[in-house]
Design a protein around this motif. Sequence first.
Motif, PDB file in Angstrom:
ATOM      1  N   GLN A 179       0.829  -1.206   0.000  1.00  0.00           N
ATOM      2  CA  GLN A 179       0.000   0.000   0.000  1.00  0.00           C
ATOM      3  C   GLN A 179       0.869   1.266   0.000  1.00  0.00           C
ATOM      4  O   GLN A 179       0.529   2.270  -0.627  1.00  0.00           O
ATOM      5  N   ARG A 180       2.027   1.208   0.686  1.00  0.00           N
ATOM      6  CA  ARG A 180       2.939   2.353   0.694  1.00  0.00           C
ATOM      7  C   ARG A 180       3.448   2.630  -0.721  1.00  0.00           C
ATOM      8  O   ARG A 180       3.523   3.785  -1.150  1.00  0.00           O
ATOM      9  N   TYR A 181       3.785   1.558  -1.447  1.00  0.00           N
ATOM     10  CA  TYR A 181       4.208   1.725  -2.843  1.00  0.00           C
ATOM     11  C   TYR A 181       3.064   2.302  -3.687  1.00  0.00           C
ATOM     12  O   TYR A 181       3.272   3.154  -4.546  1.00  0.00           O
ATOM     13  N   GLY A 182       1.846   1.815  -3.414  1.00  0.00           N
ATOM     14  CA  GLY A 182       0.674   2.321  -4.136  1.00  0.00           C
ATOM     15  C   GLY A 182       0.474   3.803  -3.905  1.00  0.00           C
ATOM     16  O   GLY A 182       0.141   4.559  -4.831  1.00  0.00           O
ATOM     17  N   ASP A 183       0.695   4.263  -2.664  1.00  0.00           N
ATOM     18  CA  ASP A 183       0.554   5.687  -2.339  1.00  0.00           C
ATOM     19  C   ASP A 183       1.555   6.531  -3.117  1.00  0.00           C
ATOM     20  O   ASP A 183       1.246   7.636  -3.570  1.00  0.00           O
TER      21      ASP A 183
END
Length: 454
Positions: A223-227
Motif C-alpha cells: 500500500q505504501r508503494y501504491g501511495d
Amino acid sequence: MKMEFDLRMTQEQKLIMTQQMQMSVKILQMTNMEMQSYITKEIEENPILETEKKSKEKKDDIDYKELIKYLDDDFNYSNKNYYVNNEEEVSPFTFISAKKSLKEYLIEQVIDLNLSESLKYLCMYIVEDIDSRGYLYTNKNILAEELNVEISTVEEALKVIHSLDPPGIGGVNLIECLKIQLNKKQITDKEIYLIVENYLQSMADNKYAVIAKELNISIQEAQRYGDIIKTLEPKPSRGFYTGEETNYISPEAHIKKINDEYFVIMNNDEIPKLNINKTYKNIIYNDEDEKTVKYVKDKINSALFLIKSINQRESTIFRILTKLVEVQRDYFDMGEKYLKPLTLKELAEMLQIHESTVSRAIRDKYVYTDKGTIKIKDLFITGIAQNNYDDNVSTLIIKKEIKNIVESEDSKKPYSDQKICDLLKEKNFNISRRTVAKYREELEIKSSSKRKRY
C-alpha cells in the motif's frame, strides 16, 4: 357501396422550428468563448456585418429605422437593461493566465542544454512527435529509420527528453511515463517498478493483499508503494496548451458587491460588437438590380436577427443572474452553507420564462465572484426533507455531511453506504442509502472497500 366525400376544416396546433428560431436557441446556449468563434465566422460569411472596431462610422450614423422599412421582417429593439463591463479591473480575464505551449516549453529547455547541434536537432524532432497527453507516439525504431541514424543515437536523445520538465514527458505509454517519474525521483525499489509494470489495475481496485502475496511483501508495504505511485502524473501535459484543448473558462459576468449591494457586470469585452456596413444601405436605395437588392435584404435580415439574438442572449443571462443574486443573497454574503434549495423551474416561474430557456442560458457557463469562479448551475440546488422541520435542506449540505463522515471514519474500517445513511438519519437528514451512494460518487469518494487502509 356508396362513397361520400366530405370537406371539413379542423384546427391544429403545431410548433414549427424555423431556421431563425434554431439560431436563437443555439446562440442562447453558447458560452462567451463559443460566441467569439461564432461571430467571427458570421462576419466572414456575411459582408453586411462588421465590427465596431473596423467601422469608421459611428453607430448612430446609420439610420436603422429608415433601413428597416426596406426589410421583410420587423424587429423591435428595446434598450439594454444591463451593466456592461467597461472597467479593466473587474474583468475576469485579469485572473486567467495564458497557457504556454507544451512543445514550446520543451524546445526552450533543449536549446538551453549543453548538447551538440545534431543531438539538439534530434531532440527537437522528437518533441514534435509528442502528443496532447505528453506521450511519444512514434517508437525509437521508426525514428531511427526516418532519420537514418543508429538506434543508440535515438536512445541518447530520448534520455535527454525524459530528463526534461514536466516529469514523465516522452514516455510511449502510461507504464513508461510512470517509470520515468520514479527514476527522476531516484526511487530504486524493484517492487514499485513491478507494481507499475504488472499491477496497476489491482492497485486501482485496492487489491493490495493480492499484490503483497505475489511480490512476497507485506500488505502495508504494498500500500505504501501504491501511495507513491498515486502521486505521479499520468498525463504529463496537464497544465500546458497542447493545441487540442478547448475547455477555457470565460466567465459570463462578474458579480461584485458595492456598498452592500450586489451588481451583475456582464463580461462582453471579448465578444465583437457588430454593426451593419453602411455601404450596403446605398445599394437598397439606388440599385435597380432586383437580385442584388434581394441579396442585400436577405443578408441585412440575417445580420439584424443575429444582433437581436446576441442582445437577447445577454439580456436573458443578466436577468437570470440578477434573480439568482437576489434569491441566493445569503450564499454570497456567508458562503455555501447558506445556499437555498432552488430549481430551474422555480426560477423560470419567477422570471415568467420557460424552464428550458433557463437551462440553455446557464449551460456550461461561469461567473466570477468574490469567492472565485463558480459554475452558474451550482447556484441551483434541490432540497431534501429534514425530519422534524418544515423546510428543506440543500443537497450541498448533505454532501458536506457525507464528506465529513468519511473524513472522520476509521480508515481500517471505513463506513458502508448504509452506515453513512444511518448516521445522517441520526442528524435528522431523511435520505436513502441509494442517494448516499449517488452523492458519494458525485463527490468522487470511493466505495468502502476501496477506502480501506491496511
